[in-house]
Design an enzyme around this catalytic site. Structure first.
Site, PDB file in Angstrom:
ATOM      1  N   HIS A 122      -7.142  -1.032 -16.267  1.00 59.33           N
ATOM      2  CA  HIS A 122      -5.972  -1.818 -15.860  1.00 59.33           C
ATOM      3  C   HIS A 122      -4.915  -1.661 -16.957  1.00 59.33           C
ATOM      4  CE1 HIS A 122      -3.769  -5.651 -15.216  1.00 59.33           C
ATOM      5  NE2 HIS A 122      -4.309  -5.701 -14.003  1.00 59.33           N
ATOM      6  N   ASP A 199     -13.428  -5.062 -21.084  1.00 59.55           N
ATOM      7  CA  ASP A 199     -12.522  -5.786 -20.207  1.00 59.55           C
ATOM      8  C   ASP A 199     -13.359  -6.277 -19.029  1.00 59.55           C
ATOM      9  OD1 ASP A 199     -10.791  -6.676 -18.302  1.00 59.55           O
ATOM     10  OD2 ASP A 199      -9.522  -4.895 -18.266  1.00 59.55           O
ATOM     11  N   GLN A 202     -13.058  -8.320 -14.037  1.00 62.35           N
ATOM     12  CA  GLN A 202     -13.805  -8.275 -12.763  1.00 62.35           C
ATOM     13  C   GLN A 202     -15.313  -8.417 -13.021  1.00 62.35           C
ATOM     14  OE1 GLN A 202     -12.080  -8.303  -9.975  1.00 62.35           O
ATOM     15  NE2 GLN A 202     -10.117  -7.828 -10.931  1.00 62.35           N
ATOM     16  N   LYS A 225      -9.764 -15.654 -11.887  1.00 64.08           N
ATOM     17  CA  LYS A 225     -10.494 -14.720 -11.019  1.00 64.08           C
ATOM     18  C   LYS A 225     -11.912 -15.232 -10.756  1.00 64.08           C
ATOM     19  CE  LYS A 225      -8.005 -10.733 -12.862  1.00 64.08           C
ATOM     20  NZ  LYS A 225      -6.994 -10.473 -11.838  1.00 64.08           N
ATOM     21  N   CYS A 367      -1.739  -2.229 -10.838  1.00 66.82           N
ATOM     22  CA  CYS A 367      -1.686  -2.276 -12.319  1.00 66.82           C
ATOM     23  C   CYS A 367      -2.549  -1.190 -12.944  1.00 66.82           C
ATOM     24  CB  CYS A 367      -2.116  -3.640 -12.852  1.00 66.82           C
ATOM     25  SG  CYS A 367      -0.979  -4.937 -12.423  1.00 66.82           S
TER      26      CYS A 367
HETATM   27  N1  PLP Z   1      -8.359  -6.183 -16.357  1.00 65.61           N
HETATM   28  C1  PLP Z   1      -8.742  -6.037 -15.093  1.00 65.61           C
HETATM   29  C2  PLP Z   1      -9.869  -5.101 -14.753  1.00 65.61           C
HETATM   30  C3  PLP Z   1      -8.125  -6.785 -14.086  1.00 65.61           C
HETATM   31  O1  PLP Z   1      -8.519  -6.676 -12.818  1.00 65.61           O
HETATM   32  C4  PLP Z   1      -7.063  -7.661 -14.442  1.00 65.61           C
HETATM   33  C5  PLP Z   1      -6.336  -8.400 -13.398  1.00 65.61           C
HETATM   34  O2  PLP Z   1      -6.298  -7.999 -12.263  1.00 65.61           O
HETATM   35  C6  PLP Z   1      -6.726  -7.793 -15.785  1.00 65.61           C
HETATM   36  C7  PLP Z   1      -7.381  -7.029 -16.723  1.00 65.61           C
HETATM   37  C8  PLP Z   1      -5.651  -8.724 -16.242  1.00 65.61           C
HETATM   38  O3  PLP Z   1      -5.979 -10.048 -15.921  1.00 65.61           O
HETATM   39  P1  PLP Z   1      -4.902 -11.214 -16.105  1.00 65.61           P
HETATM   40  O4  PLP Z   1      -3.672 -10.761 -15.394  1.00 65.61           O
HETATM   41  O5  PLP Z   1      -5.554 -12.399 -15.475  1.00 65.61           O
HETATM   42  O6  PLP Z   1      -4.679 -11.388 -17.561  1.00 65.61           O
END
Ligand code: PLP
Length: 409
Positions: A122, A199, A202, A225, A367
């Site tokens: 992401h 990270d 998910q 999430k 993203c």
């Molecule tokens: N990393 C992954 C794999 C994600 O799916 C997301 C959000 O969709 C993020 C990071 C960023 O999360 P947040 O926008 O809640 O900080």
């Protein structure tokens, strides 16, 4: 009573209609809907226990502090962190990764060094590291995925050398839904003395995360999430890193003593929690994680697993039957998340037509622009399911998609 229906009954947002149609919410990878227990806590704190944590000697502040620190303990237990000192409240996965990229790299990343990220990342797991590399004069290396969207832990070996200071890996891709072999990756990186940030935005939702068993150095995720509130998240870190890293932000709550000549810092975890935190959103992580835990256990957990397997089998089969449909990411090890395109149909048009049928899906780059480039596209449609989604909803989605495709061709 059906276990999935029981879960649905606890999540009020699912009962609404959109354009007169029952809502079919398939954007759970972006934000999950909240159970009543979370909503009730948010309401209670907003209407009664709205007082700053850690600072005051009065009842409301005490109650808010207990709820905030109680949630920290629930997170600690949920991810099996050794102590509360390992659990830092942030505003989300993005903030957690930025904290490490900024603070860890300020101390350890020097000119000529490098950081490795996985190609399925992401933007939140790319850009913070690029910023840190630019600042230090370091470079970013990428662990590549294959044509199925899968990366192999072994492929990191040729990338590892003494100049690599940290690896930042995606646990589960928000585009491909593939569960990556992060434990194996961590083992390999550690053999080379390189720490690993996972990270888990998910990963925390769809797998049982035990940070000690994984042996990750950092694990980042967002509350919203996993059935919690937006603007709240977690950074887990091994204590020795968190002790050695400099503070990320300065301000109230993160200090020991302050003089104009010198400031000392508060012990962990407060060293990384400058300013008034999102204490209401963070406190809501307790009922959110209680809910996540409860629906993953016993008969209910079994029913959820069965339902998700059926949805995965059905969705893969049904998408394969749609002429010109391409599903991105192929692995046995996946969650019920499906990103696809249909030849001749713009993803945005598909999403708009589905919306009129009450179906909420995500479209665009998700993203993850480098991942789009890998597959030679600029946009995808993504349907991401939660435990409260049913096979009937998947069937309704597919029939809606077929209608949309027929209209657009
Ligand atoms: N990393 C992954 C794999 C994600 O799916 C997301 C959000 O969709 C993020 C990071 C960023 O999360 P947040 O926008 O809640 O900080």
């Amino acid at each position: 009573m059906n276990a999935i229906q029981d879960i649905r009954d606890r999540v009020p947002a699912l009962a609404q209609t959109v354009y007169g149609k029952p809502l079919v919410y398939l954007d759970n990878a972006a934000t999950a809907q909240k159970p009543v227990e979370v909503i009730e806590l948010l309401n209670r704190m907003n209407s009664a226990t709205n007082a700053n944590v850690h600072r005051a000697m009065y009842r409301l502040s005490d109650e808010a502090t207990n709820l905030y620190e109680g949630a920290r303990e629930r997170v600690r237990e949920f991810i099996n962190a050794p102590a509360r000192e390992n659990v830092i409240f942030t505003s989300g996965a993005t903030a957690s990764i930025n904290l490490v990229a900024s603070s860890f790299c300020a101390k350890y990343l020097k000119e000529g060094d490098s950081v490795i990220v996985t190609e399925d990342s992401h933007h939140s797991n790319i850009v913070p590291w690029q910023l840190a590399c630019e600042k230090a004069g370091a470079s970013l290396k990428v662990l590549p995925i294959d044509e199925n969207g899968v990366w192999s832990a072994q492929d990191i070996i040729p990338l590892l050398d003494e100049r690599v200071k940290i690896v930042a890996a995606t646990h589960i891709s928000n585009v491909l839904g593939i569960i990556n072999p992060v434990k194996e990756l961590i083992e390999i990186a550690h053999r080379y003395g390189v720490p690993v940030l996972v990270d888990g935005a998910q990963g925390i939702v769809h797998t049982r995360v035990d940070v000690q068993e994984l042996d990750c150095d950092f694990y980042a995720f967002s509350a919203h999430k996993i059935y919690g509130e937006t603007g709240s998240g977690i950074l887990y870190g091994k204590e020795h890193w968190l002790e050695e890293m400099p503070p990320y932000m300065g301000g109230g709550d993160m200090v020991g003593t302050v003089t104009f000549a010198k400031t000392t810092y508060a012990p962990l975890p407060l060293k990384f929690e400058a300013g008034t935190p999102n204490f209401i959103g963070s406190a809501a992580l307790k009922p959110a994680l209680d809910f996540a835990w409860e629906i993953s256990q016993g008969e209910c957990g079994k029913a959820v697993k069965e339902s998700e397997s059926k949805i995965i089998a059905y969705m893969k089969g049904a998408l394969a039957e749609i002429d010109g449909a391409v599903l991105y990411g192929e692995s046995q090890n996946r969650i019920p998340l499906f990103s696809f395109n249909v030849e001749g149909c713009h993803p945005g048009d598909i999403a708009q037509i589905l919306d009129k049928m009450g179906i909420a899906v995500r479209t665009g780059m998700l993203c993850a622009e480098p991942l789009m480039a890998h597959f030679g596209v600029t946009s995808m449609v993504r349907a991401s399911f939660a435990p409260y989604n049913t096979l009937q909803e998947a069937e309704y989605f597919i029939s809606g998609l077929k209608r949309a495709v027929a209209m657009l061709r």
